[in-house]
Design a protein around this motif. Structure first.
Motif, PDB file in Angstrom:
ATOM      1  N   GLU A 143       0.728  -1.035  -0.019  1.00 32.19           N
ATOM      2  CA  GLU A 143       0.130   0.078   0.150  1.00 32.19           C
ATOM      3  C   GLU A 143       0.729   1.125   0.144  1.00 32.19           C
ATOM      4  O   GLU A 143       0.410   2.329  -0.792  1.00 32.19           O
ATOM      5  CB  GLU A 143      -0.904   0.225   1.246  1.00 32.19           C
ATOM      6  N   SER A 172      -1.949 -13.337  -5.233  1.00 38.03           N
ATOM      7  CA  SER A 172      -2.836 -12.386  -3.973  1.00 38.03           C
ATOM      8  C   SER A 172      -1.895 -11.323  -3.729  1.00 38.03           C
ATOM      9  O   SER A 172      -2.581 -10.112  -3.567  1.00 38.03           O
ATOM     10  CB  SER A 172      -2.610 -13.462  -2.775  1.00 38.03           C
ATOM     11  N   TYR A 176      -3.725  -7.474  -4.223  1.00 40.48           N
ATOM     12  CA  TYR A 176      -3.705  -6.575  -3.190  1.00 40.48           C
ATOM     13  C   TYR A 176      -2.766  -5.322  -3.691  1.00 40.48           C
ATOM     14  O   TYR A 176      -3.720  -4.062  -3.436  1.00 40.48           O
ATOM     15  CB  TYR A 176      -2.879  -7.033  -1.830  1.00 40.48           C
TER      16      TYR A 176
END
Length: 242
Positions: A143, A172, A176
């Motif tokens: 992030e 995965s 994300y």
């Protein structure tokens, strides 16, 4: 979504790829690719070319089979400080500079160290695109990477090769990251990471992931060769090379 550029490909010079630049360009032309990045691995990768190879790029034609060639490198991060294995005097003459983490070239570290190395490389004005952040070998704050990419305007790659079923754990992680990229709205590049001519322009998995994650078409540079070239020109202007 029409993809007209593949900026991450390798030739036989990388040591573990198996096609020539001409073979890659011919394959790109058949698939409607207009812009092709020739981004062989930096010299800290076993089998990769030495620096003289990167210094001889002036002999490469600007176009092959009607495809515009961007002669560059996939440089390796070699330290927690984001140092690269290509000296500045070579970087300044390249059409495109990709940068990523590779197990054999980087000392490894925890999530904080890996994230720091990645972000420090991203802040280097001679780096154009950061590649494959979702590789499971390197735990990172994905992030934070997506947020910083949006703030700096430096594209991050969604790597089609990483999404192949044999790469356990990568889907995965990449999913994300892609959702974070959609949230922050930073620029994205889809890359084949082709190591054989038939993989050039093969971006179906990356397109699928980008679409299902909510990444907008206007975020994806590959949809427009003009957008890519304008971005690269802006990078050069910002570092006083244009």
């Amino acid at each position: 979504m029409e993809i007209l550029a593949d900026l991450h490909t390798h030739t036989i010079a990388s040591g573990h790829a198996y096609s020539t630049l001409s073979e890659n360009a011919a394959s790109a032309a058949k698939k409607g690719i207009k812009l092709l990045g020739m981004t062989d691995h930096g010299p800290s990768m076993p089998g990769a070319p030495n620096l003289y190879y990167f210094g001889n790029y002036s002999i490469i034609p600007q176009k092959l089979f009607g495809v515009q060639i961007l002669a560059g490198v996939e440089a390796n991060i070699t330290s927690h400080e984001g140092e690269l294995d290509i000296p500045l005097r070579y970087l300044v003459n390249m059409d495109i500079v990709l940068v990523g983490l590779h197990v054999i070239c980087y000392p490894g570290g925890n999530s904080e160290q890996n994230t720091q190395a990645y972000l420090k490389a991203m802040s280097n004005p001679y780096v154009d695109i950061m590649v494959h952040p979702g590789r499971p070998e390197f735990e990172m704050d994905l992030e934070k990477i997506a947020y910083t990419s949006a703030q700096l305007g430096v594209p991050i790659e969604i790597n089609n090769s990483s999404l192949n079923p044999e790469k356990e754990g990568a889907w995965s992680n990449c999913q994300y990251f892609a959702r974070c990229a959609a949230m922050y709205g930073g620029p994205i590049v889809l890359g084949s990471d082709a190591h054989f001519w038939d993989r050039v322009g093969k971006l179906e998995l990356a397109c699928e992931l980008a679409g299902e994650s909510g990444i907008k078409e206007e975020q994806i540079l590959n949809c427009s060769p003009e957008r890519i070239l304008a971005y690269l020109e802006l990078r050069r202007k910002n570092r006083g090379l244009a």
